[in-house]
Design a protein around this motif. Structure first.
Motif, PDB file in Angstrom:
ATOM      1  N   PHE A 139      -7.689  -3.934  -6.595  1.00  0.00           N
ATOM      2  CA  PHE A 139      -7.354  -3.784  -5.177  1.00  0.00           C
ATOM      3  C   PHE A 139      -5.956  -3.195  -5.078  1.00  0.00           C
ATOM      4  O   PHE A 139      -5.015  -3.718  -5.688  1.00  0.00           O
ATOM      5  N   HIS A 140      -5.819  -2.125  -4.291  1.00  0.00           N
ATOM      6  CA  HIS A 140      -4.517  -1.458  -4.237  1.00  0.00           C
ATOM      7  C   HIS A 140      -4.016  -1.189  -2.827  1.00  0.00           C
ATOM      8  O   HIS A 140      -2.934  -0.626  -2.669  1.00  0.00           O
TER       9      HIS A 140
ATOM     10  N   THR B 258       0.834  -1.206   0.000  1.00  0.00           N
ATOM     11  CA  THR B 258       0.000   0.000   0.000  1.00  0.00           C
ATOM     12  C   THR B 258       0.873   1.262   0.000  1.00  0.00           C
ATOM     13  O   THR B 258       0.535   2.260  -0.643  1.00  0.00           O
TER      14      THR B 258
ATOM     15  N   VAL C  55       2.127  -5.374  -7.181  1.00  0.00           N
ATOM     16  CA  VAL C  55       2.431  -5.830  -5.823  1.00  0.00           C
ATOM     17  C   VAL C  55       2.210  -7.343  -5.710  1.00  0.00           C
ATOM     18  O   VAL C  55       3.013  -8.045  -5.088  1.00  0.00           O
TER      19      VAL C  55
ATOM     20  N   VAL D 185       1.949   1.930  -3.460  1.00  0.00           N
ATOM     21  CA  VAL D 185       0.875   2.567  -4.227  1.00  0.00           C
ATOM     22  C   VAL D 185       0.754   4.043  -3.849  1.00  0.00           C
ATOM     23  O   VAL D 185       0.574   4.908  -4.717  1.00  0.00           O
TER      24      VAL D 185
HETATM   25  C1  LIG Z   1      -2.240  -5.478  -6.149  1.00  0.00           C
HETATM   26  C2  LIG Z   1      -2.063  -5.092  -4.716  1.00  0.00           C
HETATM   27  N1  LIG Z   1      -1.699  -3.839  -4.416  1.00  0.00           N
HETATM   28  C3  LIG Z   1      -1.495  -3.449  -3.147  1.00  0.00           C
HETATM   29  C4  LIG Z   1      -1.665  -4.321  -2.096  1.00  0.00           C
HETATM   30  C5  LIG Z   1      -1.432  -3.858  -0.692  1.00  0.00           C
HETATM   31  O1  LIG Z   1      -0.303  -4.466  -0.202  1.00  0.00           O
HETATM   32  P1  LIG Z   1      -0.004  -4.491   1.393  1.00  0.00           P
HETATM   33  O2  LIG Z   1      -1.044  -5.371   2.003  1.00  0.00           O
HETATM   34  O3  LIG Z   1       1.394  -5.028   1.495  1.00  0.00           O
HETATM   35  O4  LIG Z   1      -0.107  -3.098   1.871  1.00  0.00           O
HETATM   36  C6  LIG Z   1      -2.058  -5.636  -2.360  1.00  0.00           C
HETATM   37  C7  LIG Z   1      -2.284  -6.577  -1.259  1.00  0.00           C
HETATM   38  O5  LIG Z   1      -2.901  -7.583  -1.393  1.00  0.00           O
HETATM   39  C8  LIG Z   1      -2.261  -6.033  -3.702  1.00  0.00           C
HETATM   40  O6  LIG Z   1      -2.627  -7.278  -4.010  1.00  0.00           O
END
Ligand SMILES: Cc1ncc(COP(=O)(O)O)c(C=O)c1O
Length: 405
Positions: free
Chosen positions: A143-144, A112, A230, A115
């Motif tokens: 999902f981000h 996150t 990610v 992003v």
């Molecule tokens: C495509 C994508 N972006 C961002 C994230 C967020 O990552 P994090 O949980 O390490 O913050 C995820 C988590 O599943 C994801 O799949």
């Protein structure tokens, strides 16, 4: 070196339920150790790990080289902050640059945050040009992440609603309708953000038509392309970044998960033109890219480029064949999607009971988008693991249909 089982599961669960913010619905299992693709619970029972901490434990558990490197780094120096230089950030950034074609990295601690950095520097780019743009086009089922910026471009209303208002100017378009995307991107759009292969949204690769529309929209409007890799990036599909499979050349790529093999590390990667907009003080992170994180990332990237990515491509074909054999035996499975070590089985019903049935049989997978079983095994998964997974999954699917398993 191994720590022995010392915990009483009931006490562990009770203490968590009393003192940890209740945001996770956890399976009632306490894991105490792992090796390769196996995890062991407090009673010593083995589980075949085909979710790898949601795509994180890329080298499997207790990988000898990663373990040794982390221990050696801890003995030498763990953290100095970004007030000073240390020898590893540049090395890891150079390797990421080689893999992505994007020359500069910003290090952070999670997906996150990668992003967030991507969104901030998309705005920074337009601000520096003197023609500020803030609008972002994002995809349905995307999902981000959970921080406010990443959440603003995340589609699922269930995640967003309790925390509104979020960032202004985000438009969601269908992930399967190129015309809708083309119509939504204008000369006010700062960036399009997309997962080239959607993970949480149900393991859905974007079509080549969608990719072509993204390319056209960016070329026409000047909008930057942020590829959120990610989950699908860093060799998970057998190639460094899945955007390349779709013929996309992102200005920014966000990465995380597999990069540290379990040590929290994320990175946003930038093209030169976006990087040129950055100034000292624009963004920062106390921990970002510290010695521990970079040492882990260095080991992962070295393994990846010394044969592991080729292994992922080859074992991915075996996983696909095994999943298609399983799917052929169960009419509840309506689609098999994925590549390398990211796979989804779309069911004609909720997937959660199958996840539970698999867990009972010692197989760890998870559910995403309600009806999709998701498999994210460690990159080091082998043929014997794949065969065992297929047998356990077959039994779990049979049990949920009420067949004999
Ligand atoms: C495509 C994508 N972006 C961002 C994230 C967020 O990552 P994090 O949980 O390490 O913050 C995820 C988590 O599943 C994801 O799949």
């Amino acid at each position: 070196m191994q720590t022995e089982t010392t915990h009483n599961p009931a006490e562990v669960i009770k203490l968590e339920s009393e003192h940890v913010l209740q945001t996770y619905r956890r399976a009632p299992i306490v894991f105490e150790r792992g090796t390769g693709c196996r995890l062991f619970d407090a009673s010593g029972r083995a589980y075949l790990d085909f979710i790898s901490g949601i795509g994180v434990s890329s080298l499997g558990h207790a990988h000898p080289r990663l373990t040794a490197a982390i221990a050696a780094q801890a003995n030498q120096l763990l953290h100095t902050s970004n007030l000073y230089f240390h020898p590893l950030q540049g090395e890891v950034a150079a390797k990421l640059s080689e893999l992505s074609g994007l020359p500069r990295a910003f290090f952070c601690n999670s997906g996150t945050e990668a992003v967030e950095a991507s969104l901030k520097f998309a705005r920074r780019y337009w601000f520096s040009k003197g023609t500020p743009r803030t609008a972002v086009v994002s995809l349905q089922r995307g999902f981000h992440g959970r921080t406010m910026g990443a959440l603003s471009v995340t589609w699922d209303e269930h995640y967003r609603a309790p925390f509104s208002p979020l960032l202004d100017g985000v438009t969601f378009v269908s992930n399967t309708d190129p015309a809708e995307l083309l119509a939504a991107v204008t000369d006010k759009t700062a960036a399009i953000i997309a997962e080239p292969l959607q993970g949480e949204g149900g393991v859905r690769p974007l079509s080549l038509d969608m990719a072509a529309a993204i390319k056209t929209a960016c070329a026409r409007s000047g909008a930057l392309l942020i590829a959120d890799e990610v989950q699908c990036g860093l060799g998970r599909t057998g190639v460094p970044f899945y955007s390349s499979v779709l013929g996309l050349q992102p200005d920014i790529i966000s990465t995380g998960k597999a990069l540290g093999g379990g040590v929290p590390v994320g990175a946003a990667l930038f093209s030169q033109r976006v990087a040129d907009a950055a100034s000292f003080g624009d963004h920062g992170s106390t921990y970002g890219g510290n010695l521990l994180a970079c040492r882990a990332a260095q080991v992962f990237l070295d393994e990846l480029t010394s044969g592991l990515m080729a292994h992922v491509a080859q074992i991915g074909a075996e996983i696909e064949a095994a999943l298609r054999r399983v799917a052929a035996r169960h009419s509840t499975v309506v689609d098999v999607r994925g590549a390398g070590v990211i796979w989804g089985l779309e069911l004609d019903r909720p997937a959660a009971p199958v996840v539970d049935a698999a867990l009972e049989r010692g197989l760890l997978i998870n559910r995403t988008a309600d009806t999709v079983l998701r498999l994210l095994p460690p990159y080091v998964v082998d043929s014997a693991d794949v065969n065992q997974m297929a047998a356990l999954l077959d039994a779990a699917l049979a049990a949920v249909k009420g067949e004999r398993s």
